[in-house]
Motif scaffolding. Structure first.
Motif, short mmCIF file in Angstrom:
data_model
loop_
_atom_site.label_atom_id
_atom_site.label_comp_id
_atom_site.label_asym_id
_atom_site.label_seq_id
_atom_site.Cartn_x
_atom_site.Cartn_y
_atom_site.Cartn_z
N LEU A 116 -17.95 32.39 5.74
CA LEU A 116 -17.87 33.77 5.05
C LEU A 116 -16.93 33.80 3.85
O LEU A 116 -17.67 34.80 3.27
CB LEU A 116 -17.00 34.47 6.25
CG LEU A 116 -16.96 35.82 6.35
CD1 LEU A 116 -18.37 36.49 6.57
CD2 LEU A 116 -16.26 36.51 7.20
N GLN A 136 -19.15 40.22 -1.58
CA GLN A 136 -18.61 41.16 -0.95
C GLN A 136 -19.88 42.13 -1.19
O GLN A 136 -20.64 41.89 -2.21
CB GLN A 136 -17.33 41.76 -1.35
CG GLN A 136 -16.15 40.74 -1.09
CD GLN A 136 -15.55 41.01 0.30
OE1 GLN A 136 -16.15 42.02 1.09
NE2 GLN A 136 -14.76 40.28 0.81
N SER A 139 -21.73 49.33 0.58
CA SER A 139 -20.66 49.26 1.58
C SER A 139 -20.44 50.63 2.37
O SER A 139 -20.53 51.64 1.64
CB SER A 139 -19.37 48.71 0.96
OG SER A 139 -18.66 49.83 0.26
N CYS A 159 -19.34 38.05 12.99
CA CYS A 159 -18.74 38.85 12.53
C CYS A 159 -18.86 40.28 13.39
O CYS A 159 -18.02 41.43 12.98
CB CYS A 159 -19.00 39.29 10.97
SG CYS A 159 -18.60 37.93 9.71
N LYS A 187 -13.75 48.55 7.26
CA LYS A 187 -13.74 47.25 6.62
C LYS A 187 -14.39 46.30 7.45
O LYS A 187 -14.90 45.22 6.92
CB LYS A 187 -12.38 46.86 6.33
CG LYS A 187 -11.74 47.82 5.31
CD LYS A 187 -10.08 47.53 5.15
CE LYS A 187 -9.57 48.09 3.98
NZ LYS A 187 -8.20 48.25 3.94
N GLY A 242 -17.46 43.78 6.53
CA GLY A 242 -17.45 42.21 6.94
C GLY A 242 -18.64 41.95 7.74
O GLY A 242 -19.13 40.78 7.28
N ARG A 296 -21.91 42.20 5.26
CA ARG A 296 -22.03 41.18 4.13
C ARG A 296 -23.11 40.37 4.69
O ARG A 296 -23.99 40.28 3.77
CB ARG A 296 -20.80 40.47 4.10
CG ARG A 296 -19.68 41.48 3.20
CD ARG A 296 -18.23 40.68 3.24
NE ARG A 296 -18.20 39.34 2.72
CZ ARG A 296 -17.24 38.60 3.06
NH1 ARG A 296 -16.30 38.88 3.71
NH2 ARG A 296 -17.26 37.26 2.47
#
Length: 1405
Positions: free
Chosen positions: A249, A254, A260, A1008, A1041, A1045, A1048
């Protein structure tokens, strides 16, 4: 053209249009370039490394420029080869020789440029390309444009076809090279120039290193230019890294802000609210068109935080998790199909237009047949949508039950119910698979209709031609077959498209309906500015109800005024409305009427502890910054320091889900510490002292409520009367009303309700009258201090949390290639793989019949009207129809067999995984967050149900079609393989290069996703606590967040897939162009025109199939990871057998109930210390034994060992002479009974909660309810025994839940009973009644009681006192109390001192 002709009239410039001049001029320029490059190389060698220290940053376009030059060299080589082969047979001319020379020099020149770029730039840091190359690229672009113009306008047509396409390529590449050479940007060239000269290369490398570190964390997509976005070359570094080593990871970049959820959600929310006009209305269409997956998960999470109680009752945690894990994924996945509808319409329209040009009116028949085929989509689509909707509903029910079972697995194992609840899951799955089967078979019929449609259309079209007398020449037939193949591809994909649309629509509707649910009332509380009033809480004429449709409000006529700094105690019997009163102050209970004002910040401690997964420190800080001094004070006040000292990692210890590795007392004290650390104005405590022993309770009350919170507003619910006298105001609640309010002495004689509570407490203290507490008062503080120095910790926590690592570890994932074992197991799961050969055979026969029908039409039809046909028209059509019908039946059998195999496989994998889960030891659930299991039960299971079978089938079928087309091409034009074989080799290389990264990214995405589900599940269960601390925004940020993650790897999976698609498409186009040029160039008579035409039609398909096979292979490996993950959980180490046939105990066992413990030693893992250290004692049959001890003494471990949740390391436990380790777990646990510390109720009815195994009659059930003081309460409810119990029993109070657990015990009537804090959450009066009930109905049973209320064990026959895993005292209570120095006597003294001092204080008030 006119301008070109005019130029020829001038003899001085006419030569400029001469092809020989053009090619000669081009060859000369490339020869000059070759010479200049050679001279440059020689000069470089002479100078050596003199310029090495002058290096700066490298041009960003190096890789693209190198690839472009390499491509041009290869293109010119292929053109040279083709032209040589063609002209060698047809003769040479001056023009051809010059052209060939030009191509040879181009090949060499661009090859030399590649070598030059590689040697000068690879591993180097040149600031820009050399002046020589940039000048050359300018000339090259100019001459390429000139050649293109001349090829278009010149009269000579002999070479136009061969060179028009290459000239276009030359112009495009020239434009790109000029852009790179003159406009390309460099990496921080200016910053390099600012560096001091003395720093030399060191400063350069440092800057370069710092830059790479800064940019490595953000995806290169954010800074990619047009020429990087077009071929997805920004994905190159990540794919290259994944090819070198296994991706982790940390190696995945990012997301940039524009991709995002942290960046896009605020914009979406604003737009959404604007479109909604501020209302809560949601429509399906509003959800389409955004970065769907991330936004939807965030919206669902945010909605879950604000759901009203009634809305939450209709949608449990498991169901909402399904929205996130399945529905949002499907909607996100629809983006792959977004453009298919209009592309399909365009392809069909173009195909029909071409047919009209070829066949005239016969194309009308093709049009109508196509319309008919499309119309069949309407009923099939509706059926699929209906079945999909029902499938998701049944999946919701299963996930709801699974989530609840995982949360309460310890209770199920203690009661021996796990197999019963497994059968419940299996029944729910059976209902689900019923809809799954209907959905899959509808999908099979859709596949049959649409795969057979192109052949059906072609039969009707050719038949119409014969009826209308339109001659069927081979040219027309081959052109039509090629057109039908164009039509075939979109129609083949139509089932997938319909399925995707149906699934997406269902998911959108489900999410839209969820988002439309009612939120908590926003106007319940009128918030006053902090410090603006001396009144902290005020309620005027308040009426509140959890269920607004109910005629009886939960709270009636509430009038209350709490001033700042007051301590308010709330007391009352079980179910009177105490917790609802606190909830009402938090704004959780819907308001019917009245006014509720609140001034200041608030904190809340729930009756049932809510602990997050994570470090203990994080649970206490709860989003606040660390203030070490305050933190230490809070730890002292909550008696947590000694507990933390025993833990291997102290306050950095990772707590399992719901605090699984902590005792009930530890969880409660961490909850209190969390509230204290927030330093708010108002504190609401819901019976926080019930889970701790007398000494700890007294300490918490003095240090927390009277100490740290002395100046704060505190409202606390309690059943311990001894904590009431110090309150400034006592509220007595009964039937949802405040019946009495005032100070202790004021209300003691003013009504009966409070007198009953105090009287019950005094009655419970009567057995202590024989104890001379006064003699021990002075020594009590010494005892307390001594015990505090000893410290201690619950056996569970000490045992599980060993020195070698945290309890909860990162989720394991396989690394490297997906093993053949996974594919082998998957294909052999259903019927031992017997259906697989038949599925493949059906596809092979289908392909053979398809090729045979096309070959038949190409061979049997005449080339023109002048040629006599090989067969009659009727024969032509009969054979063609027969072959078409045969191929259709092959499709039907293939589709049905595939669906049958996939359905069976999904069922078997599901059953195996769930059986393995339910038979797993409790230690597995302690260390495995439920999010990981739920992720497999929802996302991965869904993939196995619907996606993976179709994906594996698509790969197999594409491969068979590809091999068939290769066979056709090899029979017609084997020379094509000169290019085809290296291209296929390149495709395979690309696939191998890509798959290592894509596979690990897919695994990471699944890993994730579990934290997202886990965090959501925890948030929903603790939403009241989150809202009470006003922490919604922090939790929303955390969720975003976590979603980022998860996204990603998902983002990079999509990028990697497009990276591969682009390159495979380019390769396919090159090979098709080569094949076409070759077949056109072959002299007449070498290849039959009809067969050559057939080869071209197949090569059209090969273009897509070549890419399709590689893409399917990669996608299959990405998807098969779901099978890999499911198989991981089919091999979990199991508990000992449920039943051992040769050691089945008698039906009457245990008949006496004597428990003999012999040298019992217990540890939670081989490498961990002993928790119980050689216990030896006997619990006499038919007698009551009380077990007491400080927190961490081993009480809970002993009970877990009795039920074999933990196996002994040495020693044994005998019940009536039978070693419990020698019999099956089911035989043991079903003969014992327990009321656990955490009272649990399951979603269902009162009846199903009391009697989950359905063994007792209604009469027996009512009798048990009456005995446990719940009969009247249940009779009030409309459904009586069928009254609804929602998830986790949230519509029942904690005390009522504990009474239901007692009811189960009364029904079961076991010979051995264990009461683990069975009455902690009930008032003293109810506790007295329960103890009386137990004495009456279990007079002959062995009762083992763990209690913090000393009075609960005083009437026991024997008392066992444990200390740090050993027996400190074991005797009758009377003898132990007679010995004033005994530890038990000191424990009783503590309780007596606390109670008497409280009553004395009350007398002073």
């Amino acid at each position: 053209m006119v301008g070109a002709e005019a130029m020829v009239t001038y003899p001085g410039i006419g030569f400029l249009l001469n092809p020989i001049f053009l090619r000669a001029f081009s060859a000369s320029l490339h020869l000059v370039l070759l010479l200049l490059l050679f001279v440059s190389w020689v000069c470089k060698r002479i100078k050596g490394s003199a310029l090495e220290n002058c290096k700066s940053t490298r041009s960003l376009s190096y890789k693209q420029t190198f690839a472009c030059s390499q491509g041009l060299s290869l293109l010119n080589f292929f053109l040279c080869f083709l032209n040589y082969f063609y002209w060698y047979r047809n003769g040479w001319s001056d023009e051809k020789l010059v052209t060939l020379l030009d191509l040879v020099l181009r090949t060499l020149a661009w090859g030399a440029v590649c070598v030059y770029l590689h040697t000068q730039f690879h591993g180097s840091v040149e600031p820009k390309f050399p002046f020589l190359l940039r000048v050359w690229w300018g000339f090259y672009f100019s001459i390429s444009c000139y050649c293109l113009v001349i090829d278009i306008v010149k009269k000579h047509q002999s070479l136009t076809i061969q060179f028009l396409v290459p000239d276009i390529v030359y112009v495009i590449t020239g434009m790109f090279l000029c852009h790179s050479g003159f406009l390309g940007k460099n990496q921080d060239e200016e910053s390099i120039l600012r560096e001091p000269l003395l720093n030399g290369s060191t400063s350069i490398s440092r800057v370069e290193s710092d830059k790479s570190k800064g940019e490595a964390t953000v995806t290169p997509f954010s800074k990619a230019g047009f020429f990087s976005l077009l071929p997805f070359s920004w994905m190159g570094p990540l794919i290259a890294e994944g090819n070198k080593k296994t991706l982790d990871l940390e190696g995945v970049p990012q997301l940039d802000t524009s991709n995002s959820v942290v960046g896009i959600f605020p914009a979406f929310r604003n737009k959404f609210q604007c479109d909604s006009g501020g209302s809560s209305g949601v429509t399906t269409l509003k959800l389409v068109g955004f970065r769907i997956r991330a936004v939807l998960i965030t919206m669902i999470y945010n909605k879950g935080l604000t759901l009203s109680c009634q809305s939450k009752q209709g949608h449990t945690t498991g169901e909402i998790i399904n929205f996130m894990s399945v529905d949002a994924e499907r909607i996100g996945g629809f983006s792959w199909y977004m453009h298919d509808p209009w592309i399909l319409i365009m392809q069909v329209a173009l195909a029909l237009l071409i047919l009209y040009r070829n066949l005239g009116l016969a194309s009308v028949a093709a049009f109508f047949e196509t319309v008919i085929v499309m119309l069949t989509n309407v009923p099939l689509g509706k059926w699929k949508e209906k079945f999909q909707d029902k499938l998701m509903e049944s999946k919701d029910k299963r996930m709801k039950a699974t989530s609840e079972i995982l949360r309460n697995m310890r209770i199920l194992k203690l009661q021996g119910w796990e197999m019963k609840f497994l059968s419940k899951i299996m029944d729910l799955r059976k209902n689900e698979t019923g809809w799954l089967k209907k959905y899959l078979y509808t999908l099979a019929m859709t596949t049959f209709v649409f795969w057979g449609a192109p052949t059906f259309v072609s039969v009707v079209t050719f038949g119409t031609c014969m009826l209308l007398g339109i001659p069927l020449e081979s040219g027309k037939i081959l052109s039509s077959i090629a057109t039908f193949r164009i039509l075939q591809q979109p129609i083949y994909h139509l089932p997938d498209l319909i399925s995707a649309i149906a699934q997406t629509k269902v998911s959108l509707d489900r999410i839209a309906s969820f988002l439309c649910l009612d939120d908590l009332q926003s106007d319940v509380i009128e918030r006053l500015p902090k410090g603006s009033s001396d009144t902290a809480i005020e309620i005027v004429d308040g009426n509140f109800s959890w269920d607004l449709s109910s005629p009886n409000p939960t709270l009636k006529d509430i009038n209350l005024r709490v001033c700042r700094g007051m301590r308010v105690a709330v007391c009352g019997t079980v179910g009177s409305g105490k917790s609802s009163l606190l909830s009402c102050m938090l704004g959780e209970v819907p308001k019917i009427s009245g006014i509720l004002k609140l001034c200041g910040t608030k904190a809340y401690v729930a009756q049932s502890p809510w602990i997050q997964s994570g470090k203990i420190e994080e649970n206490i800080l709860f989003g606040k910054e660390m203030d070490r001094e305050r933190y230490e004070r809070v730890l002292d006040a909550c008696s947590l320091k000694k507990d933390l000292e025993v833990l291997s990692f102290g306050d950095q210890t990772v707590v399992g889900e719901r605090g699984i590795n902590l005792s009930g007392g530890q969880k409660q004290r961490i909850q209190i510490a969390r509230a204290l650390y927030q330093n708010t104005d108002i504190y609401l405590f819901d019976d926080p002292f019930s889970a701790v022993d007398a000494r700890t309770g007294t300490h918490l009350f003095k240090e927390c409520l009277l100490g740290l919170l002395g100046s704060k507003t505190v409202i606390y619910v309690t059943h311990q009367v001894e904590f009431l006298p110090t309150a400034d105001l006592i509220l007595v609640v009964k039937d949802g009303m405040i019946t009495q309010a005032g100070k202790y002495n004021e209300i003691l004689n003013s009504g009966t309700d409070f007198m009953e509570l105090v009287g019950a407490h005094e009655k419970a203290l009567l057995p202590l009258n024989s104890v001379e507490a006064g003699d021990n008062i002075g020594g009590t503080s010494e005892v307390v201090q001594k015990e505090e120095n000893k410290g201690g910790q619950n056996g569970k926590a000490e045992g599980i949390d060993g020195p070698k690592g945290q309890l909860v570890q990162e989720e394991e994932r396989e690394k490297g290639e997906v093993g053949l074992r996974v594919y082998w197991k998957y294909t052999r799961t259903a019927y031992g793989g017997a259906l697989v050969p038949f599925i493949l055979l059906s596809q092979i026969l289908f392909q053979l019949l398809q090729i045979g029908s096309n070959y038949w039409m190409a061979w049997a039809s005449p080339v023109s009207d002048d040629v006599k046909p090989a067969v009659r028209g009727s024969t032509l059509m009969i054979v063609y129809v027969a072959l078409a019908v045969g191929s259709s039946f092959c499709v039907l059998s293939r589709a049905m067999l595939l669906v049958t195999a996939s359905y069976k496989t999904a069922t078997i994998v599901f059953n195996k995984m769930h059986l393995s889960l339910f038979r797993a030891p409790m230690s597995f659930f302690d260390a495995t967050p439920s999010g990981r299991i739920l992720n497999r039960a929802s996302t991965d299971q869904n993939a196995i149900d619907t996606n993976i079978p179709m994906q594996v089938g698509a790969f197999a079928f594409s491969l068979i079609r590809l091999l068939a087309i290769i066979a056709v091409m090899s029979q017609v034009a084997w020379q094509v393989f000169i290019v085809f074989i290296p291209v296929i080799a390149t495709c395979i290389w690309y696939q191998q290069y890509y798959i290592s990264s894509a596979r690990e990214l897919s695994r990471l995405a699944r890993v994730c996703k579990a934290p997202v589900i886990q965090h959501f599940s925890e948030t929903i269960s603790g939403s009241m606590t989150v809202r009470s601390f006003d922490q919604e925004s922090r939790f929303k940020d955390t969720n975003m967040k976590l979603v980022d993650g998860y996204l990603r790897p998902k983002f990079n999976i999509a990028g990697a897939m497009e990276w591969l698609c682009f390159r495979l498409d380019m390769l396919s186009s090159v090979t098709f162009a080569f094949s076409l040029v070759f077949l056109i160039s072959v002299p007449e008579g070498v290849i039959d025109p009809g067969i050559a035409g057939l080869a071209v039609t197949y090569r059209l398909t090969l273009n897509m199939l070549q890419f399709g096979v590689i893409w399917s292979l990669c996608n299959t490996e990405n998807k098969i990871i779901s099978v890999e993950r499911m198989l991981q959980y089919t091999s979990i180490p199991s508990e000992p057998p449920l039943v051992i046939e040769e050691n089945r105990p008698a039906c009457s066992w245990p008949s006496y109930g004597q428990v003999d413990i012999q040298d019992l030693q217990v540890r939670y893992a081989p490498h961990m210390p002993l928790v119980l250290r050689g216990l030896t004692c006997t619990f006499p049959g038919g007698m009551k034994t009380g077990i007491v001890g400080r927190i961490g003494s081993g009480k809970s471990t002993l009970i877990q060992t009795l039920f074999r949740i933990v196996e002994p390391a040495a020693g044994q436990i005998m019940i009536d002479g039978t070693n419990i380790s020698s019999i099956g777990l089911q035989n043991l646990r079903s003969r014992l009974s327990i009321i656990p510390q955490d009272p649990t109720m399951f979603d269902g009815t009162v009846r199903s909660n009391l009697d989950p195994l359905e063994e007792y009659s209604d009469g027996q059930t009512w009798e048990a309810l009456d005995k446990c003081q719940l009969g009247d309460e249940v009779r009030k409810k409309e459904g009586k025994l069928d009254s609804v119990v929602i998830e986790n029993g949230e519509n029942w109070s904690m005390g009522q839940r504990q009474l239901v657990c007692l009811g189960r015990l009364l029904l079961k009537k076991s010979k051995v009973l264990v009461l683990d804090e069975a009455t902690a959450s009930v008032d003293t009066a109810t506790d007295n009644q329960i103890q009386q009930t137990l004495r009456q109905h279990f007079v002959d049973s062995t009762v083992i009681t763990i209690a913090h209320r000393t009075t609960s064990v005083l009437d026991s026959d024997m008392v066992l006192l444990l200390d740090h895993g050993i027996i400190e005292e074991y005797d009758t209570p009377t003898r132990l109390l007679e010995n004033k120095s005994s530890s038990f006597a000191k424990l009783v003294a503590e309780y007596t001192v606390r109670s008497n001092s409280s009553l004395e204080n009350a007398g002073d008030i």
